[in-house]
Design a protein around this motif. Structure first.
Motif, PDB file in Angstrom:
ATOM      1  N   PRO A 107       0.828  -1.201   0.000  1.00  0.00           N
ATOM      2  CA  PRO A 107       0.000   0.000   0.000  1.00  0.00           C
ATOM      3  C   PRO A 107       0.870   1.262   0.000  1.00  0.00           C
ATOM      4  O   PRO A 107       2.050   1.190   0.345  1.00  0.00           O
ATOM      5  CB  PRO A 107      -0.760  -0.117   1.323  1.00  0.00           C
ATOM      6  CG  PRO A 107       0.176  -0.846   2.221  1.00  0.00           C
ATOM      7  CD  PRO A 107       0.927  -1.799   1.341  1.00  0.00           C
ATOM      8  N   PRO A 108       0.259   2.411  -0.324  1.00  0.00           N
ATOM      9  CA  PRO A 108       1.038   3.643  -0.269  1.00  0.00           C
ATOM     10  C   PRO A 108       1.480   3.906   1.172  1.00  0.00           C
ATOM     11  O   PRO A 108       0.673   3.782   2.088  1.00  0.00           O
ATOM     12  CB  PRO A 108       0.065   4.718  -0.762  1.00  0.00           C
ATOM     13  CG  PRO A 108      -1.271   4.108  -0.710  1.00  0.00           C
ATOM     14  CD  PRO A 108      -1.121   2.632  -0.759  1.00  0.00           C
ATOM     15  N   ARG A 109       2.748   4.196   1.333  1.00  0.00           N
ATOM     16  CA  ARG A 109       3.278   4.449   2.688  1.00  0.00           C
ATOM     17  C   ARG A 109       4.080   5.753   2.647  1.00  0.00           C
ATOM     18  O   ARG A 109       5.014   5.881   1.868  1.00  0.00           O
ATOM     19  CB  ARG A 109       4.175   3.270   3.128  1.00  0.00           C
ATOM     20  CG  ARG A 109       3.383   2.011   3.490  1.00  0.00           C
ATOM     21  CD  ARG A 109       4.200   0.759   3.322  1.00  0.00           C
ATOM     22  NE  ARG A 109       4.487   0.503   1.916  1.00  0.00           N
ATOM     23  CZ  ARG A 109       5.406  -0.362   1.488  1.00  0.00           C
ATOM     24  NH1 ARG A 109       6.123  -1.035   2.356  1.00  0.00           N
ATOM     25  NH2 ARG A 109       5.596  -0.553   0.202  1.00  0.00           N
ATOM     26  N   CYS A 153      -6.665   4.592  -3.593  1.00  0.00           N
ATOM     27  CA  CYS A 153      -6.625   3.859  -2.321  1.00  0.00           C
ATOM     28  C   CYS A 153      -7.214   4.703  -1.194  1.00  0.00           C
ATOM     29  O   CYS A 153      -7.067   5.925  -1.195  1.00  0.00           O
ATOM     30  CB  CYS A 153      -5.176   3.601  -1.901  1.00  0.00           C
ATOM     31  SG  CYS A 153      -4.294   2.395  -2.839  1.00  0.00           S
ATOM     32  N   ASP A 154      -7.823   4.016  -0.244  1.00  0.00           N
ATOM     33  CA  ASP A 154      -8.280   4.688   0.961  1.00  0.00           C
ATOM     34  C   ASP A 154      -7.798   3.807   2.113  1.00  0.00           C
ATOM     35  O   ASP A 154      -8.564   3.011   2.668  1.00  0.00           O
ATOM     36  CB  ASP A 154      -9.818   4.802   0.908  1.00  0.00           C
ATOM     37  CG  ASP A 154     -10.362   5.658   2.029  1.00  0.00           C
ATOM     38  OD1 ASP A 154      -9.555   6.185   2.815  1.00  0.00           O
ATOM     39  OD2 ASP A 154     -11.604   5.787   2.117  1.00  0.00           O
ATOM     40  N   VAL A 155      -6.523   3.933   2.424  1.00  0.00           N
ATOM     41  CA  VAL A 155      -5.894   3.000   3.359  1.00  0.00           C
ATOM     42  C   VAL A 155      -6.592   3.065   4.716  1.00  0.00           C
ATOM     43  O   VAL A 155      -6.858   4.138   5.246  1.00  0.00           O
ATOM     44  CB  VAL A 155      -4.382   3.307   3.510  1.00  0.00           C
ATOM     45  CG1 VAL A 155      -3.721   2.316   4.474  1.00  0.00           C
ATOM     46  CG2 VAL A 155      -3.699   3.263   2.155  1.00  0.00           C
ATOM     47  N   CYS A 199     -10.226   0.606   2.951  1.00  0.00           N
ATOM     48  CA  CYS A 199     -10.403  -0.147   1.708  1.00  0.00           C
ATOM     49  C   CYS A 199      -9.620  -1.449   1.778  1.00  0.00           C
ATOM     50  O   CYS A 199      -8.501  -1.475   2.294  1.00  0.00           O
ATOM     51  CB  CYS A 199      -9.922   0.741   0.553  1.00  0.00           C
ATOM     52  SG  CYS A 199      -9.388  -0.151  -0.887  1.00  0.00           S
ATOM     53  N   PHE A 200     -10.228  -2.519   1.308  1.00  0.00           N
ATOM     54  CA  PHE A 200      -9.561  -3.822   1.330  1.00  0.00           C
ATOM     55  C   PHE A 200      -9.677  -4.513  -0.021  1.00  0.00           C
ATOM     56  O   PHE A 200      -9.545  -5.711  -0.133  1.00  0.00           O
ATOM     57  CB  PHE A 200     -10.160  -4.706   2.445  1.00  0.00           C
ATOM     58  CG  PHE A 200     -10.018  -4.073   3.792  1.00  0.00           C
ATOM     59  CD1 PHE A 200      -8.828  -4.193   4.493  1.00  0.00           C
ATOM     60  CD2 PHE A 200     -11.033  -3.315   4.339  1.00  0.00           C
ATOM     61  CE1 PHE A 200      -8.660  -3.582   5.713  1.00  0.00           C
ATOM     62  CE2 PHE A 200     -10.882  -2.689   5.572  1.00  0.00           C
ATOM     63  CZ  PHE A 200      -9.690  -2.824   6.260  1.00  0.00           C
ATOM     64  N   ARG A 201      -9.968  -3.732  -1.067  1.00  0.00           N
ATOM     65  CA  ARG A 201     -10.406  -4.356  -2.312  1.00  0.00           C
ATOM     66  C   ARG A 201      -9.305  -5.111  -3.069  1.00  0.00           C
ATOM     67  O   ARG A 201      -9.577  -6.107  -3.701  1.00  0.00           O
ATOM     68  CB  ARG A 201     -11.045  -3.297  -3.227  1.00  0.00           C
ATOM     69  CG  ARG A 201     -10.087  -2.214  -3.619  1.00  0.00           C
ATOM     70  CD  ARG A 201     -10.731  -1.141  -4.465  1.00  0.00           C
ATOM     71  NE  ARG A 201      -9.683  -0.246  -4.908  1.00  0.00           N
ATOM     72  CZ  ARG A 201      -9.716   1.061  -4.828  1.00  0.00           C
ATOM     73  NH1 ARG A 201     -10.768   1.659  -4.331  1.00  0.00           N
ATOM     74  NH2 ARG A 201      -8.705   1.784  -5.243  1.00  0.00           N
ATOM     75  N   CYS A 202      -8.048  -4.655  -3.048  1.00  0.00           N
ATOM     76  CA  CYS A 202      -7.056  -5.317  -3.902  1.00  0.00           C
ATOM     77  C   CYS A 202      -6.370  -6.464  -3.201  1.00  0.00           C
ATOM     78  O   CYS A 202      -5.683  -7.266  -3.837  1.00  0.00           O
ATOM     79  CB  CYS A 202      -6.032  -4.309  -4.439  1.00  0.00           C
ATOM     80  SG  CYS A 202      -4.681  -3.947  -3.311  1.00  0.00           S
ATOM     81  N   GLY A 203      -6.546  -6.558  -1.872  1.00  0.00           N
ATOM     82  CA  GLY A 203      -5.967  -7.688  -1.146  1.00  0.00           C
ATOM     83  C   GLY A 203      -4.683  -7.335  -0.397  1.00  0.00           C
ATOM     84  O   GLY A 203      -4.250  -8.075   0.476  1.00  0.00           O
TER      85      GLY A 203
HETATM   86  S1  SF4 Z   1      -6.475  -2.586  -0.260  1.00  0.00           S
HETATM   87 FE1  SF4 Z   1      -7.244  -0.600  -1.003  1.00  0.00          FE
HETATM   88  S2  SF4 Z   1      -6.028   0.922   0.161  1.00  0.00           S
HETATM   89 FE2  SF4 Z   1      -4.960  -1.049   0.338  1.00  0.00          FE
HETATM   90  S3  SF4 Z   1      -3.460  -1.035  -1.340  1.00  0.00           S
HETATM   91 FE3  SF4 Z   1      -5.304  -2.082  -2.102  1.00  0.00          FE
HETATM   92  S4  SF4 Z   1      -6.515  -0.475  -3.128  1.00  0.00           S
HETATM   93 FE4  SF4 Z   1      -4.978   0.562  -1.816  1.00  0.00          FE
END
Ligand code: SF4
Length: 518
Positions: A223-225, A507-509, A512-516
């Motif tokens: 994820p973005p950090r 992303c909405d860290v 959001c959990f969509r990409c896994g």
């Molecule tokens: S789960 Fe959501 S917030 Fe986390 S990296 Fe994937 S798209 Fe980004």
């Protein structure tokens, strides 16, 4: 030499008291020695390659050969140095060079460097235990030992990936959970005759929230950090003192929340602060003014596609109006040079999309002050593993050349617009190697001896068959041996949304959990 990943590892290895790490580069003459102590590479316990670009694959066998070692790992004795590889290119897909390498490190090395060195020092003491050490290494996060996996093929496709002797499958990439617990990666060595010879590079963030569907760097570092602002300020100040120029690095630097504060506190003392590229829709007057005070001269932006429709396809959903408004602000803040990055050969692209690239340049010229310079840097789209576009075929040479021609013709009579394109053949090779499988190793080895020209001539039909085809939805990919945390079903969904020109929010860290990945 200036690569931050390479420099971070060099520092981390040398921080371990029992370990000495030296550098070596492919030489122009025939002898290869380490830079620091001028020692032959064959005398080291480990030779570790840092590979950021597929074009460098051919240099792995060249270096091993010059070091007097068998190129293929199956031909090396137990007492040969252990050959390792890490870096962005092999973390995306290690398979094309799997036959040369004993151990891959996939992902972010800071996460397991201590465990790695501990096991490597056992190898240093008892090289006869190579098999046992490989087994132990393979239990570490991010370590992939290709000898423990058997691939079978059906034509161009992978039929099956079989882990041997209980090896873990898939291999989870290593990821640093808390990047603030690690020192900020900064250039530890600055030397002349290199890229960034006068710039201290500083990594301000990792991963990008935007999800542009072509972008490997954005997806594999999720994820973005974002790093702590105070730590970045201190690094920038130290970098300016040390090198005179600081370069902020990351896939989404212009979205770093503390960017304006860092610029406010660090700019203006005579040093220059640069950024790789800026996102067009975050450029406000304040940011531009701060960048100008920091010595930033050419505003570099990357719309990537000429039309709003195609920008939705790639999930870079920036309306034309937002581009023009940013250009107005760039003018207001007194900049006279703007560089645009574009791509051609994207999925669903038509000749009209190429025409629109020229249109953006003409419009930019009309907005910017008289005498301003506009540069278009146009690259060919290359489908990369672990992105939604990993299923897409690579565009034919004829299509690319036609689209380059359309852009150049439309701009022929325009003054002050420079168009830079890369050779189409180089992109073809990169496209082949990016999604290649283990069988690519024999061609890479051949190319290391005879050059790619001969290989391309003799094997062009088999390479083309692999490069140009769209992948099937449920196809097994060579890089499926790696688990980045991204769900393949998510990437497929993103691919189909792209084809339908549907944008996906960033992303909405935390929510959001969509990409896994989270
Ligand atoms: S789960 Fe959501 S917030 Fe986390 S990296 Fe994937 S798209 Fe980004």
């Amino acid at each position: 030499m200036s690569n931050l990943g390479f420099q971070t590892l060099y520092r981390l290895f040398n921080e371990v008291p029992s370990c000495v790490c030296e550098r070596a580069f492919l030489p122009e003459n025939s002898e290869i020695l380490s830079l620091e102590s001028q020692s032959p590479l064959s005398g080291f316990d480990v030779i570790a390659f840092s590979v950021s670009f597929e074009e460098d694959y051919v240099n792995i066998p060249r270096i091993l050969e010059l070091a007097g070692l068998p190129v293929f790992s199956s031909g090396r004795e137990d007492n040969s140095p252990l050959v390792m590889a890490g870096g962005c290119a092999v973390s995306l897909n290690p398979e094309p060079v799997a036959d040369f390498v004993d151990v891959f490190f996939i992902g972010e090395a800071e996460a397991s460097v201590n465990g790695l060195v501990e096991r490597l020092s056992q190898f240093s003491q008892r090289r006869s235990l190579k098999g046992d050490i490989l087994r132990e290494l393979s239990r570490l996060g991010g370590v992939y030992v290709p000898a423990f996996y058997e691939f079978t093929y059906d034509g161009c496709r992978v039929k099956e990936i079989k882990p041997l002797g209980g090896a873990r499958f898939p291999v989870r990439r290593a990821r640093v959970e808390d990047i603030d617990a690690q020192p900020v990666p900064v250039s530890a060595i600055i030397t002349p005759f290199t890229e960034f010879a006068d710039t201290a590079l500083i990594e301000v963030e990792r991963g990008c929230p935007r999800g542009c569907r072509f972008c490997a760097a954005g997806f594999i570092y999720l994820p973005p950090r974002w790093r702590d602002r105070g730590a970045i300020e201190r690094s920038v100040k130290a970098g300016l003192k040390f090198a005179g120029k600081a370069g902020l690095v990351g896939a989404a630097v212009s979205e770093y929340r503390g960017l304006k504060d860092v610029l406010r506190k660090c700019a203006g003392d005579g040093g220059e602060i640069t950024l790789s590229s800026l996102r067009l829709d975050v450029l406000d007057n304040e940011l531009l003014s701060l960048l100008r005070k920091a010595g930033y001269k050419t505003v570099t932006v990357a719309p990537e596609a000429g039309t709003e429709r195609l920008r939705k396809v790639i999930n870079k959903d920036i309306p034309d109006e937002a581009i023009w408004a940013s250009l107005e602000r760039i003018k207001e803040e007194g900049f006279r040079k703007v560089k645009f990055y574009f791509m051609v050969g994207l999925p669903t692209e038509t000749d009209k999309d190429a025409e629109a690239i020229a249109g953006v340049a003409v419009k930019a010229k009309s907005i910017l002050p008289k005498g301003a310079k506009v540069t278009l840097s146009i690259n060919q789209f290359i489908p990369k593993p672990f992105t939604p576009f990993q299923w897409a075929g690579f565009a034919e040479q004829e299509t690319i050349e036609r689209r380059y021609g359309i852009i150049k013709k439309a701009l022929k009579k325009e003054g002050g617009i420079e168009v830079k394109t890369l050779p189409v053949k180089g992109a073809f090779l990169q496209a082949y190697l990016s999604r290649g499988d283990r069988r690519s190793g024999s061609l890479i080895s051949l190319a290391s001896e005879k050059g790619w020209r001969g290989v391309l001539k003799n094997f062009s039909s088999s390479l083309s068959a692999s490069v140009f085809r769209d992948r099937e939805k449920d196809e097994i990919f060579p890089w499926d041996v790696i688990d980045t945390g991204l769900k393949k079903s998510y990437l497929w969904n993103e691919y189909t949304r792209g084809i339908e020109a549907k944008a996906t929010p960033p992303c909405d860290v935390g929510r959001c959990f969509r990409c896994g990945v989270c």
